[in-house]
Design a protein around this motif. Structure first.
Motif, short mmCIF file in Angstrom:
data_model
loop_
_atom_site.label_atom_id
_atom_site.label_comp_id
_atom_site.label_asym_id
_atom_site.label_seq_id
_atom_site.Cartn_x
_atom_site.Cartn_y
_atom_site.Cartn_z
N LYS A 1 -7.45 3.77 -10.92
CA LYS A 1 -7.61 2.92 -9.79
C LYS A 1 -7.68 3.97 -8.40
N GLU A 2 -8.51 3.70 -7.59
CA GLU A 2 -8.64 4.47 -6.52
C GLU A 2 -7.83 4.05 -5.29
N VAL A 3 -6.96 4.65 -4.97
CA VAL A 3 -5.73 4.18 -4.13
C VAL A 3 -6.27 4.14 -2.62
N SER A 4 -6.31 3.06 -1.88
CA SER A 4 -6.59 2.92 -0.64
C SER A 4 -5.83 2.11 0.18
N ARG B 1 0.79 -1.16 -0.22
CA ARG B 1 0.01 0.05 -0.13
C ARG B 1 0.86 1.35 0.09
N ALA C 1 1.33 2.99 -2.60
CA ALA C 1 0.90 3.83 -3.63
C ALA C 1 0.39 5.10 -3.13
N LEU C 2 -0.16 4.89 -1.90
CA LEU C 2 -0.52 6.16 -1.14
C LEU C 2 0.50 7.12 -0.90
N PHE D 1 1.90 8.00 -5.08
CA PHE D 1 0.85 8.70 -5.95
C PHE D 1 0.57 10.24 -5.39
#
Lengths: 237, 277
Positions: free
Chosen positions: B274-277, B113, B115-116, B119
């Motif tokens: 994509k929605e990053v979560s 995760r 990517a949070l 990005f």
């Protein structure tokens, strides 16, 4: 300045956020308060462009976050202190941030110093960090670029009382120089200790907002919080 | 010390008042300059560093180096001092480890995760993805060069020890083709990884396809044609040998589109939206 303007988000038919509007002014530490699942994290992810709102818009420093030039050097974000590769050292994570933002490597030690992580701790892999240490590292990462706005999701989670005290001092100094801070929490006393403004949300809606003193109005903030969240639950049930 | 002091004194001379106001509580606040968008070379060096800065990636690099050394030396002892053969031996290890490297590169941001963070620092996700793909592709070229560098002395030493003449002949085209094949192998890992965003699934697919093709190739005429056009291992063989015909090129192109271009395009679209979560 951080601004939400009529932000709504529908997730698989469920309204995660419903017409959320509020502003964090320059020099303010605003606590974003609400029970788990109220939509705080969703709102913060929309703010930094990781998620798209169904309608409405959010801006930081007057522009949508994704349109800022090198946003990391203007806005500091900590969205999840646990979201780190466990095999990387704390120092390495900060070094990657510094490289990305084009800052001198000496900034890594400055920030480690600022958040109270020792040189030895920084050379350990994050997999062995306590939650409190991860929070400090995450806050340090957010501060790398000397931002003018801070967006912190549950930063006090896992901090001990001394840690919360430390964070209060840090954020006060930060807002004192004209910066905006938005921090979320599901724990009222944390927010009360750190913030000057409060925005309460429940079930995706803003329930009440104002200064901590205004919201107290002669009774405890906790009373207000519990009443409002209970009402919000009833009205949507 | 001197490094941080020098710009400080310089700006003090230029505008003392504004600088004083800004430097309160921070000695080096004068490094604040109008932010410029992150240049691509910076993203590339960050992504290249990320390839080798975790415990698992360090282990993998060491394994790769040992594998190259051991396989080339071993082959030298068994098959004699033939440079071309020895270089090709390293490809066996590359075929397994390089796609995994590609897969882990593109899936790590999602499995951990991170990517949070990534990005949020660089919202232009396509640029991040480009840097993320380019870094392991360059690594494939470097790994190929490394194999050559190891194979040359091993050939010489083997020839000396076994007291037989060394075979140095290798066509530059074959060497180039072999390197190209290694690059394609990494690209396949990247493409499948980016499409699935799930390391275990992508690794299983990439490592089990050679077995699958071995079966398909025996399923009569249709199976043979399928293998001939869609199995990247089969279509890349002329490339590795350095004797491509027009038909070979067409078959290589078709399998490359199928295994790399299509999944990578779909993967880029998926990651961008994509929605990053």
């Amino acid at each position: 300045m951080i601004e939400f303007s009529h932000v709504s988000k529908v997730y698989k038919g469920v309204k995660a956020l419903d017409d959320v509007s509020f502003t964090v002014g320059a020099g303010s530490v605003t606590g974003f308060l609400g029970p788990n699942g109220a939509g705080k994290s969703t709102a913060m992810r929309i703010l930094v462009g990781l998620s798209r709102p169904t309608s409405g818009s959010a801006t930081v420093l007057g522009r949508p976050y994704t349109e800022l030039d090198c946003p990391g050097s203007q806005v500091g974000t900590l969205l999840d202190a646990g979201a780190q590769h466990p095999g990387r050292t704390g120092r390495e994570i900060l070094t990657l941030g510094v490289m990305m933002l084009g800052l001198p490597v000496s900034r890594v030690d400055e920030v480690l110093d600022l958040v109270g992580l020792t040189g030895r701790e920084s050379r350990r892999t994050v997999g062995g960090y306590s939650l409190g240490m991860r929070q400090r590292l995450g806050i340090g990462h957010a501060l790398l670029g000397r931002p003018k706005a801070l967006i912190l999701d549950e930063p006090a989670n896992g901090l001990d009382p001394q840690g919360i005290q430390w964070m209060r001092e840090l954020l006060r100094g930060f807002s004192g120089s004209g910066c905006s801070v938005l921090l979320s929490s599901h724990l009222l006393h944390e927010v009360e200790q750190v913030a000057d403004h409060v925005v309460m949300i429940g079930r995706g809606r803003v329930l009440i907002q104002g200064t901590v003193d205004e919201l107290r109005r002669g009774r405890s903030l906790e009373q207000t919080f519990l009443e409002l969240t209970a009402n919000a639950d009833r009205s949507t049930a | 010390m001197t490094n941080t002091d020098v710009p400080g004194t310089k700006s003090d001379m230029n505008d003392t008042t504004t600088d004083d106001a800004r430097t309160v509580g921070s000695k080096t606040a004068d490094i604040h300059r109008p932010p410029a968008p992150i240049p691509f070379h910076r993203l590339l060096s960050v992504e290249a560093r990320k390839l080798f800065d975790t415990r698992s990636s360090k282990i993998m690099t060491v394994v790769l180096i040992i594998l190259v050394l051991a396989s080339i030396t071993g082959r030298g002892v068994v098959s004699g001092p033939k440079l071309h053969t020895l270089i090709g031996t390293a490809g066996i290890g590359f075929g397994t480890l390089l796609p995994v490297l590609g897969i882990l590169t593109v899936t790590a941001e999602w499995s951990h995760r991170t990517a949070l963070t990534t990005f949020a620092l660089e919202p232009r996700r396509r640029r991040v993805l480009a840097a993320k793909c380019l870094a392991p592709l360059i690594t494939a070229v470097v790994a190929s060069l490394f194999a050559v560098l190891v194979a040359v002395p091993v050939t010489a030493v083997t020839a000396a020890v076994q007291d037989v003449p060394a075979t140095w002949e290798i066509s530059p085209l074959a060497l180039l083709g072999w390197t190209g094949t290694n690059v394609l192998v990494v690209a396949t890992g990247l493409a499948v990884g980016m499409l699935l965003l799930n390391a275990p699934a992508a690794i299983v697919i990439c490592l089990s396809t050679p077995i699958l093709w071995a079966v398909v190739g025996k399923l009569g005429a249709t199976g043979e044609v399928l293998t001939e056009w869609f199995d990247l291992n089969t279509t890349a063989t002329p490339l590795t040998a350095g004797d491509m015909t027009g038909g070979d090129a067409a078959r290589l192109a078709v399998s490359t589109i199928f295994w790399i271009v299509v999944p990578m395009t779909a993967g880029v679209v998926r990651v961008t939206r994509k929605e990053v979560s």
